[in-house]
Design a protein around this motif. Structure first.
Motif, short mmCIF file in Angstrom:
data_model
loop_
_atom_site.label_atom_id
_atom_site.label_comp_id
_atom_site.label_asym_id
_atom_site.label_seq_id
_atom_site.Cartn_x
_atom_site.Cartn_y
_atom_site.Cartn_z
N PRO A 20 0.83 -1.21 0.00
CA PRO A 20 0.00 0.00 0.00
C PRO A 20 0.87 1.26 0.00
CG PRO A 20 -0.64 -1.51 1.77
CD PRO A 20 0.60 -2.05 1.15
N GLU A 21 0.42 2.24 -0.72
CA GLU A 21 1.07 3.56 -0.79
C GLU A 21 2.52 3.47 -1.23
OE1 GLU A 21 0.46 5.58 2.91
OE2 GLU A 21 -1.61 4.94 3.01
N ASP A 22 2.86 2.54 -2.09
CA ASP A 22 4.23 2.43 -2.60
C ASP A 22 4.13 2.29 -4.11
OD1 ASP A 22 6.95 2.10 -2.92
OD2 ASP A 22 7.13 0.71 -1.25
N SER A 23 5.00 2.98 -4.82
CA SER A 23 4.94 2.94 -6.27
C SER A 23 5.72 1.77 -6.86
CB SER A 23 5.48 4.25 -6.85
OG SER A 23 6.83 4.42 -6.46
N GLU A 24 6.60 1.17 -6.05
CA GLU A 24 7.42 0.07 -6.56
C GLU A 24 6.91 -1.26 -6.02
OE1 GLU A 24 11.64 0.63 -6.63
OE2 GLU A 24 11.37 2.72 -6.05
N PRO A 25 6.95 -2.31 -6.86
CA PRO A 25 6.47 -3.61 -6.37
C PRO A 25 7.45 -4.23 -5.37
CG PRO A 25 7.32 -3.81 -8.60
CD PRO A 25 7.35 -2.35 -8.26
N ALA A 26 6.91 -5.02 -4.48
CA ALA A 26 7.71 -5.80 -3.54
C ALA A 26 7.86 -7.20 -4.11
CB ALA A 26 7.04 -5.86 -2.18
N VAL A 27 9.05 -7.79 -3.96
CA VAL A 27 9.31 -9.14 -4.44
C VAL A 27 9.78 -9.97 -3.25
CG1 VAL A 27 10.65 -10.58 -6.01
CG2 VAL A 27 9.98 -8.26 -6.71
N ILE A 28 9.07 -11.06 -3.01
CA ILE A 28 9.43 -12.00 -1.94
C ILE A 28 9.90 -13.27 -2.62
CG2 ILE A 28 8.55 -13.33 0.02
CD1 ILE A 28 6.37 -11.14 0.31
N ARG A 29 11.11 -13.74 -2.24
CA ARG A 29 11.68 -14.96 -2.83
C ARG A 29 11.97 -15.98 -1.74
NH1 ARG A 29 14.40 -10.95 -5.88
NH2 ARG A 29 14.04 -11.19 -8.10
N THR A 30 11.66 -17.25 -2.03
CA THR A 30 11.98 -18.35 -1.13
C THR A 30 11.98 -19.64 -1.93
OG1 THR A 30 11.43 -19.38 0.99
CG2 THR A 30 9.58 -18.73 -0.40
N GLU A 31 12.38 -20.73 -1.32
CA GLU A 31 12.38 -22.02 -2.02
C GLU A 31 11.11 -22.82 -1.77
OE1 GLU A 31 14.23 -23.66 -4.44
OE2 GLU A 31 14.89 -21.59 -4.61
N ARG A 32 10.44 -22.59 -0.64
CA ARG A 32 9.18 -23.30 -0.35
C ARG A 32 8.21 -22.35 0.31
NH1 ARG A 32 12.10 -28.40 2.10
NH2 ARG A 32 12.52 -26.82 3.65
N LEU A 33 6.93 -22.55 0.02
CA LEU A 33 5.89 -21.68 0.56
C LEU A 33 4.58 -22.44 0.59
CD1 LEU A 33 5.44 -18.50 1.22
CD2 LEU A 33 4.33 -18.50 -1.00
N MET A 34 3.82 -22.26 1.65
CA MET A 34 2.46 -22.82 1.73
C MET A 34 1.49 -21.66 1.56
SD MET A 34 2.83 -25.68 4.80
CE MET A 34 1.49 -24.96 5.62
N LEU A 35 0.54 -21.81 0.65
CA LEU A 35 -0.44 -20.76 0.39
C LEU A 35 -1.83 -21.33 0.62
CD1 LEU A 35 -1.18 -17.94 -0.63
CD2 LEU A 35 -1.05 -18.83 -2.94
N ASN A 36 -2.53 -20.84 1.65
CA ASN A 36 -3.88 -21.28 1.95
C ASN A 36 -4.83 -20.40 1.16
OD1 ASN A 36 -6.48 -21.59 3.16
ND2 ASN A 36 -5.48 -22.50 4.93
N THR A 37 -5.53 -20.99 0.20
CA THR A 37 -6.40 -20.22 -0.68
C THR A 37 -7.71 -19.81 -0.01
OG1 THR A 37 -7.32 -22.24 -1.63
CG2 THR A 37 -5.41 -21.26 -2.75
N GLU A 38 -8.04 -20.36 1.14
CA GLU A 38 -9.25 -19.94 1.87
C GLU A 38 -8.96 -18.77 2.80
OE1 GLU A 38 -12.42 -23.52 2.37
OE2 GLU A 38 -10.81 -23.44 3.84
#
Length: 187
Positions: free
Chosen positions: A122-140
């Motif tokens: 929010p309120e930032d003109s540049e995108p943030a990039v998060i990098r990792t090798e593993r991630l769990m994403l709960n779609t609910e």
């Protein structure tokens, strides 16, 4: 002493009768159970899946080079996936990974291999990039988490940490431990 010989002889006769009786009795027939090979699950190439909310608007769009259902448990394997995540009332996020897996009956997408999350804070003109090798994403619940090393970049700012929990809908990021960062003054 005679009675001991009598008991031993009686036991021998009982054992002999049992063995003979067993040999005469036909073995119960076992029905042959056909061993059919596992039927393949579904397979999609160049697939696009769009999940919509109750209002009919898209919650996320998932593109994958390949999607396969595992026939032995119904789990879903994905290769070279990109997910555009539309958090209602928040900025959109894009998640990419080399591989993904959804356990049977789950709403959690387990990502691995060059995982990236790109979005605009929010309120930032540049995108943030998060990098990792593993991630769990709960779609609910819209929660992304990992215990692995995470590198975060936005603009000229850099942070590294071990583990994070990100609420994509609320746009909140919680760093777990061992945080190292560098903030370069803007010019």
């Amino acid at each position: 002493m005679i009675w001991r010989i009598f008991v031993i002889a009686a036991l021998i006769i009982v054992v002999a009768v049992s063995v003979l009786n067993k040999e005469r009795r036909p073995a119960p027939e076992r029905p042959e159970t056909p061993t059919e090979p596992l039927q393949p699950g579904y397979f999609m190439s160049g697939a696009r899946i769009i999940e919509t909310g109750e209002d009919g608007l898209p919650l996320y769009r998932l593109d994958a080079k390949e999607i396969r259902e595992r026939p032995f448990d119904g789990g879903i394997e994905l290769d070279e996936l990109a997910m555009s995540y539309y958090a209602p009332g928040a900025n959109d996020w894009r998640v990419t990974a080399a591989r993904g897996f959804v356990p049977p009956g789950s709403k959690v997408l387990n990502l691995s291999g060059n995982v990236r999350i790109v979005g605009k804070p929010p309120e930032d003109s540049e995108p943030a990039v998060i990098r990792t090798e593993r991630l769990m994403l709960n779609t609910e619940t819209n929660i992304a988490s990992t215990r692995d090393r995470v590198d975060i970049e936005w603009g000229n700012r850099r942070l590294s940490t071990m583990g994070l929990v990100a609420d994509l809908k609320a746009e909140k990021l919680q760093l777990e431990s061992t945080v190292h960062g560098r903030f370069v003054p803007s010019r």
